[in-house]
Write a protein that holds these residues in place. Sequence first.
Motif, PDB file in Angstrom:
ATOM      1  N   GLU A 129       0.835  -1.210   0.000  1.00 14.49           N
ATOM      2  CA  GLU A 129       0.000   0.000   0.000  1.00 14.49           C
ATOM      3  C   GLU A 129       0.865   1.253   0.000  1.00 14.49           C
ATOM      4  OE1 GLU A 129      -3.530   2.163   2.671  1.00 14.49           O
ATOM      5  OE2 GLU A 129      -2.539   0.335   3.391  1.00 14.49           O
ATOM      6  N   ASN A 130       1.885   1.287   0.856  1.00 16.73           N
ATOM      7  CA  ASN A 130       2.745   2.472   0.904  1.00 16.73           C
ATOM      8  C   ASN A 130       3.625   2.560  -0.335  1.00 16.73           C
ATOM      9  OD1 ASN A 130       3.793   4.839   2.176  1.00 16.73           O
ATOM     10  ND2 ASN A 130       5.616   3.693   2.728  1.00 16.73           N
ATOM     11  N   PHE A 131       4.149   1.436  -0.792  1.00 20.26           N
ATOM     12  CA  PHE A 131       4.965   1.404  -1.997  1.00 20.26           C
ATOM     13  C   PHE A 131       4.212   1.996  -3.177  1.00 20.26           C
ATOM     14  CE2 PHE A 131       6.310  -0.834  -5.878  1.00 20.26           C
ATOM     15  CZ  PHE A 131       7.670  -0.547  -5.890  1.00 20.26           C
ATOM     16  N   GLU A 132       2.969   1.590  -3.379  1.00 19.80           N
ATOM     17  CA  GLU A 132       2.178   2.088  -4.502  1.00 19.80           C
ATOM     18  C   GLU A 132       1.837   3.562  -4.334  1.00 19.80           C
ATOM     19  OE1 GLU A 132       1.489   0.872  -7.356  1.00 19.80           O
ATOM     20  OE2 GLU A 132       2.373  -1.109  -7.023  1.00 19.80           O
ATOM     21  N   ALA A 133       1.646   4.013  -3.085  1.00 24.61           N
ATOM     22  CA  ALA A 133       1.371   5.434  -2.849  1.00 24.61           C
ATOM     23  C   ALA A 133       2.570   6.286  -3.250  1.00 24.61           C
ATOM     24  CB  ALA A 133       1.025   5.660  -1.382  1.00 24.61           C
ATOM     25  N   VAL A 134       3.775   5.829  -2.906  1.00 22.16           N
ATOM     26  CA  VAL A 134       4.983   6.576  -3.230  1.00 22.16           C
ATOM     27  C   VAL A 134       5.248   6.554  -4.734  1.00 22.16           C
ATOM     28  CG1 VAL A 134       7.485   6.682  -2.913  1.00 22.16           C
ATOM     29  CG2 VAL A 134       6.009   6.179  -0.958  1.00 22.16           C
ATOM     30  N   VAL A 135       5.219   5.365  -5.330  1.00 17.18           N
ATOM     31  CA  VAL A 135       5.479   5.243  -6.767  1.00 17.18           C
ATOM     32  C   VAL A 135       4.422   6.000  -7.570  1.00 17.18           C
ATOM     33  CG1 VAL A 135       5.544   3.641  -8.717  1.00 17.18           C
ATOM     34  CG2 VAL A 135       6.712   3.060  -6.587  1.00 17.18           C
ATOM     35  N   GLY A 136       3.173   5.806  -7.227  1.00 23.01           N
ATOM     36  CA  GLY A 136       2.101   6.479  -7.956  1.00 23.01           C
ATOM     37  C   GLY A 136       2.174   7.992  -7.850  1.00 23.01           C
ATOM     38  N   GLY A 137       2.530   8.487  -6.653  1.00 22.51           N
ATOM     39  CA  GLY A 137       2.642   9.931  -6.463  1.00 22.51           C
ATOM     40  C   GLY A 137       3.790  10.524  -7.254  1.00 22.51           C
ATOM     41  N   ILE A 138       4.917   9.807  -7.303  1.00 20.90           N
ATOM     42  CA  ILE A 138       6.058  10.272  -8.104  1.00 20.90           C
ATOM     43  C   ILE A 138       5.673  10.356  -9.578  1.00 20.90           C
ATOM     44  CG2 ILE A 138       8.368   9.680  -8.920  1.00 20.90           C
ATOM     45  CD1 ILE A 138       8.843   8.383  -6.167  1.00 20.90           C
ATOM     46  N   LEU A 139       5.040   9.306 -10.075  1.00 16.94           N
ATOM     47  CA  LEU A 139       4.634   9.296 -11.479  1.00 16.94           C
ATOM     48  C   LEU A 139       3.656  10.420 -11.792  1.00 16.94           C
ATOM     49  CD1 LEU A 139       4.203   5.443 -11.873  1.00 16.94           C
ATOM     50  CD2 LEU A 139       5.913   6.851 -13.044  1.00 16.94           C
ATOM     51  N   ALA A 140       2.711  10.654 -10.896  1.00 16.59           N
ATOM     52  CA  ALA A 140       1.736  11.724 -11.120  1.00 16.59           C
ATOM     53  C   ALA A 140       2.405  13.095 -11.104  1.00 16.59           C
ATOM     54  CB  ALA A 140       0.636  11.654 -10.056  1.00 16.59           C
ATOM     55  N   SER A 141       3.406  13.272 -10.236  1.00 15.20           N
ATOM     56  CA  SER A 141       4.102  14.564 -10.188  1.00 15.20           C
ATOM     57  C   SER A 141       4.921  14.776 -11.466  1.00 15.20           C
ATOM     58  CB  SER A 141       4.994  14.644  -8.946  1.00 15.20           C
ATOM     59  OG  SER A 141       6.107  13.774  -9.029  1.00 15.20           O
ATOM     60  N   ILE A 142       5.539  13.708 -11.974  1.00 14.98           N
ATOM     61  CA  ILE A 142       6.295  13.821 -13.229  1.00 14.98           C
ATOM     62  C   ILE A 142       5.347  14.084 -14.398  1.00 14.98           C
ATOM     63  CG2 ILE A 142       7.762  12.578 -14.870  1.00 14.98           C
ATOM     64  CD1 ILE A 142       9.041  11.156 -12.484  1.00 14.98           C
TER      65      ILE A 142
END
Length: 251
Positions: free
Chosen positions: A163-176
Amino acid sequence: GNQVCFAWHAMRGSLSALLCVLVCTVVATALLVSANEEQHFHTEQSSNFNVGIGTYDITGPVQGVEMMGYAMLEQIAEGLNLRLRARAYIFEANGQRVVVVNLDSCMTMQSVKLMVIERLRAKYGSLYKHDNVMITGTHSHSGPGAYSYYALYDISSLGFSKENFEAVVGGILASIDAAHNSMQPSRVYVNQGKLYNSNANRSATSYLLKPESERAQYPDGDTDKDITVIKIVGMDGSDRGMITWFAVHGT
């Protein structure tokens, strides 16, 4: 504008943070303009320089997860104080792009970088890859852990948190993605100065055991007082954002 503070661990930052300091400094000096010793921003600017800026939430689970960096089983999150974010900047000059992402987290992990690049490649092809995407953290100890593929970092979290891994990865991708979609001509300034009464050496007595030649590199004392700032300004004169490098251990 959005502000990004890259807070570097003064004693023993992670290898990824150190790498980002070195590479980002090269980007700042080589692609932008050279910093001088005066305490004001350069008036030099690049008319063919494009910059994109984006931010997105990476908070993840806010209760029942060990906070990254403390390595204490009892240091468990009990609720939300401030939401955590990823802040992305894309710099483009002469057809070359560099992505700089900063996280409100203790550090980035190889697991995160690998997954981010894999998903960027699926969406953008070869535009964003390992050698032009840099991801680092403010070294805050106040965010959830359990997002590394290495057991050493997940022991105190009692395992990996998808859950935390996907939150971090997904947030990075969305910011990029947001930065990619907001590319526009900008003026970029860089400056370096001194910032006093703002950081301290956590082991001053041990520092005195270092060779005198090494200590002589820091005439201001037992901590690095240099602060470097990159300022991004829109062509209409509006402030778009800043990136700051300063040696302080954020918690």
